[in-house]
Design an enzyme around this catalytic site. Structure first.
Site, PDB file in Angstrom:
ATOM      1  N   GLN A  18      12.338  11.250  -5.286  1.00 32.17           N
ATOM      2  CA  GLN A  18      12.408  12.120  -6.469  1.00 32.17           C
ATOM      3  C   GLN A  18      11.381  13.247  -6.377  1.00 32.17           C
ATOM      4  O   GLN A  18      11.349  14.124  -7.246  1.00 32.17           O
ATOM      5  CB  GLN A  18      12.106  11.304  -7.741  1.00 32.17           C
ATOM      6  CG  GLN A  18      13.076  10.182  -8.021  1.00 32.17           C
ATOM      7  CD  GLN A  18      14.427  10.680  -8.519  1.00 32.17           C
ATOM      8  OE1 GLN A  18      14.635  11.886  -8.693  1.00 32.17           O
ATOM      9  NE2 GLN A  18      15.347   9.770  -8.730  1.00 32.17           N
ATOM     10  N   LYS A  68       1.462   6.519   4.929  1.00 31.00           N
ATOM     11  CA  LYS A  68       0.181   6.810   4.261  1.00 31.00           C
ATOM     12  C   LYS A  68      -1.036   6.405   5.096  1.00 31.00           C
ATOM     13  O   LYS A  68      -2.033   7.123   5.120  1.00 31.00           O
ATOM     14  CB  LYS A  68       0.117   6.095   2.905  1.00 31.00           C
ATOM     15  CG  LYS A  68       1.119   6.622   1.878  1.00 31.00           C
ATOM     16  CD  LYS A  68       0.957   5.882   0.566  1.00 31.00           C
ATOM     17  CE  LYS A  68       2.088   6.200  -0.372  1.00 31.00           C
ATOM     18  NZ  LYS A  68       1.937   5.546  -1.673  1.00 31.00           N
ATOM     19  N   GLY A 130      -0.809  -8.891  -5.468  1.00 27.78           N
ATOM     20  CA  GLY A 130      -0.659  -8.237  -4.167  1.00 27.78           C
ATOM     21  C   GLY A 130      -1.998  -7.730  -3.658  1.00 27.78           C
ATOM     22  O   GLY A 130      -2.889  -7.383  -4.459  1.00 27.78           O
TER      23      GLY A 130
HETATM   24  P1  ATR Z   1       2.282  -2.020   0.266  1.00 27.80           P
HETATM   25  O1  ATR Z   1       1.707  -0.841   0.983  1.00 27.80           O
HETATM   26  O2  ATR Z   1       3.544  -1.748  -0.507  1.00 27.80           O
HETATM   27  O3  ATR Z   1       1.259  -2.725  -0.562  1.00 27.80           O
HETATM   28  P2  ATR Z   1       1.950  -4.037   2.265  1.00 27.80           P
HETATM   29  O4  ATR Z   1       0.611  -3.496   2.628  1.00 27.80           O
HETATM   30  O5  ATR Z   1       2.876  -4.538   3.325  1.00 27.80           O
HETATM   31  O6  ATR Z   1       2.790  -2.998   1.424  1.00 27.80           O
HETATM   32  O7  ATR Z   1       1.692  -5.236   1.212  1.00 27.80           O
HETATM   33  C1  ATR Z   1       2.744  -5.918   0.599  1.00 27.80           C
HETATM   34  C2  ATR Z   1       2.147  -6.865  -0.448  1.00 27.80           C
HETATM   35  O8  ATR Z   1       3.226  -7.529  -1.137  1.00 27.80           O
HETATM   36  C3  ATR Z   1       1.280  -7.967   0.139  1.00 27.80           C
HETATM   37  O9  ATR Z   1       0.283  -8.289  -0.791  1.00 27.80           O
HETATM   38  C4  ATR Z   1       2.309  -9.119   0.294  1.00 27.80           C
HETATM   39  O10 ATR Z   1       1.715 -10.385   0.343  1.00 27.80           O
HETATM   40  P3  ATR Z   1       1.104 -10.961   1.738  1.00 27.80           P
HETATM   41  O11 ATR Z   1      -0.191 -10.235   1.940  1.00 27.80           O
HETATM   42  O12 ATR Z   1       0.931 -12.397   1.496  1.00 27.80           O
HETATM   43  O13 ATR Z   1       2.134 -10.640   2.795  1.00 27.80           O
HETATM   44  C5  ATR Z   1       3.083  -8.933  -0.981  1.00 27.80           C
HETATM   45  N1  ATR Z   1       4.453  -9.521  -0.955  1.00 27.80           N
HETATM   46  C6  ATR Z   1       5.545  -9.039  -0.318  1.00 27.80           C
HETATM   47  N2  ATR Z   1       6.628  -9.799  -0.571  1.00 27.80           N
HETATM   48  C7  ATR Z   1       6.214 -10.799  -1.410  1.00 27.80           C
HETATM   49  C8  ATR Z   1       6.860 -11.893  -2.049  1.00 27.80           C
HETATM   50  N3  ATR Z   1       8.162 -12.129  -1.886  1.00 27.80           N
HETATM   51  N4  ATR Z   1       6.114 -12.698  -2.840  1.00 27.80           N
HETATM   52  C9  ATR Z   1       4.794 -12.451  -3.024  1.00 27.80           C
HETATM   53  N5  ATR Z   1       4.124 -11.439  -2.450  1.00 27.80           N
HETATM   54  C10 ATR Z   1       4.812 -10.618  -1.657  1.00 27.80           C
END
Ligand code: ATR
Length: 278
Positions: A18, A68, A130
């Site tokens: 967007q 990023k 997260g």
């Molecule tokens: P972003 O830049 O979007 O934060 P990332 O650095 O890959 O992407 O982080 C993704 C986050 O979402 C992490 O905290 C991940 O948990 P893990 O560190 O345990 O991998 C969390 N996450 C992704 N899918 C998830 C799920 N189904 N349930 C709980 N946490 C999830």
């Protein structure tokens, strides 16, 4: 011949972005003459795409997923908030051609919460779900509002603990797992996991929400995300997604580029109307 300042967002994929709509609205509203386009840039093409953009009147860029962290490594200078975030979502091409990397995500979230939704972060008990890049980007601006406490809960507990430790000098921050949240409730719960993107929800205990809680998903979609649905079912007072944050982070980027603040309310309303139609 006078050239028009050129701006763009790099990402992969980028077709649903967007950002061109938002920045073109800002430019029109503020009488700024510029162009803004979305460019699909896979990580392996980042260096080439950046050099090409700069060689063709590029004055500023936004970077989104998955670029990023890569952009962060390529800057000549960084703002303090970008340095803490270890990620750059806004690149400012300075007068001497050097690149200043900024991160406007955290300030975008805080502005949306405080200005658009009247949520008080000062003295609030705040929970971030997260511990990835999205979480890292918002901790500094949240702590600047002086909350009573900040919990960071993550599936991989060690990542939450590490992040809490990294920001420990900014105030009281506790890193933990989802199980450790049982028995606690929070004034503000921010979903910074990427679970929403696959319509999933972290495994959350039932008593996290009280009747005045604000729940906010950093992700946004045309329909309610799994987290927003959960928040509604738990009876939260405010169940919000990241549409406002998207517009506010863009406004902050626009300000960094053009030194003029656009009116975000109108653009948020336009995007809300657009997504109602689907
Ligand atoms: P972003 O830049 O979007 O934060 P990332 O650095 O890959 O992407 O982080 C993704 C986050 O979402 C992490 O905290 C991940 O948990 P893990 O560190 O345990 O991998 C969390 N996450 C992704 N899918 C998830 C799920 N189904 N349930 C709980 N946490 C999830």
């Amino acid at each position: 011949m006078m050239s028009i300042d050129r701006y763009a967002v790099f990402g992969h994929p980028i077709n649903h972005s967007q950002s061109p709509f938002i920045h073109r609205c800002f430019a029109k509203q503020t009488g700024q003459t510029l162009t803004y386009e979305a460019i699909d840039v896979p990580p392996e093409n980042f260096d080439r795409a950046l050099a090409d953009f700069l060689a063709h009147k590029g004055r500023g860029l936004n970077c989104t997923v998955p670029l990023k962290e890569l952009a962060f490594q390529k800057m000549d200078q960084l703002t303090e908030r970008a340095r803490f975030s270890k990620a750059v979502n806004t690149i400012i091409v300075q007068l001497d051609g050097t690149l200043l990397g900024d991160n406007t995500d955290g300030v975008g979230l805080v502005t949306d919460l405080v200005n658009n939704h009247q949520v008080t972060l000062h003295n609030a008990r705040i929970l971030i779900l997260g511990a990835g890049g999205a979480a890292r980007g918002i901790i500094g601006p949240i702590m600047a509002q002086l909350p009573a406490s900040l919990y960071i809960a993550n599936r991989t507990v060690s990542k939450a603990e590490k992040l809490a430790l990294e920001f420990a000098q900014t105030g009281s921050i506790i890193g933990c797992g989802f199980d450790d949240l049982a028995g606690f409730s929070f004034d503000i719960i921010l979903n910074a996991t990427s679970a929403s993107l696959s319509n999933q929800l972290p495994p959350l205990p039932d008593d996290l929400v009280h009747s005045a809680s604000c729940c906010y998903d950093l992700a946004y979609a045309n329909t309610a995300t799994a987290f927003v649905k959960w928040a509604k079912a738990q009876g939260a007072a405010q169940c919000l997604d990241g549409l406002g944050m998207l517009v506010e982070q863009a406004a902050e980027a626009f300000y960094q580029w053009r030194q003029i603040r656009p009116d975000t309310q109108k653009v948020i309303a336009q995007l809300e109307a657009k997504r109602k139609i689907g």
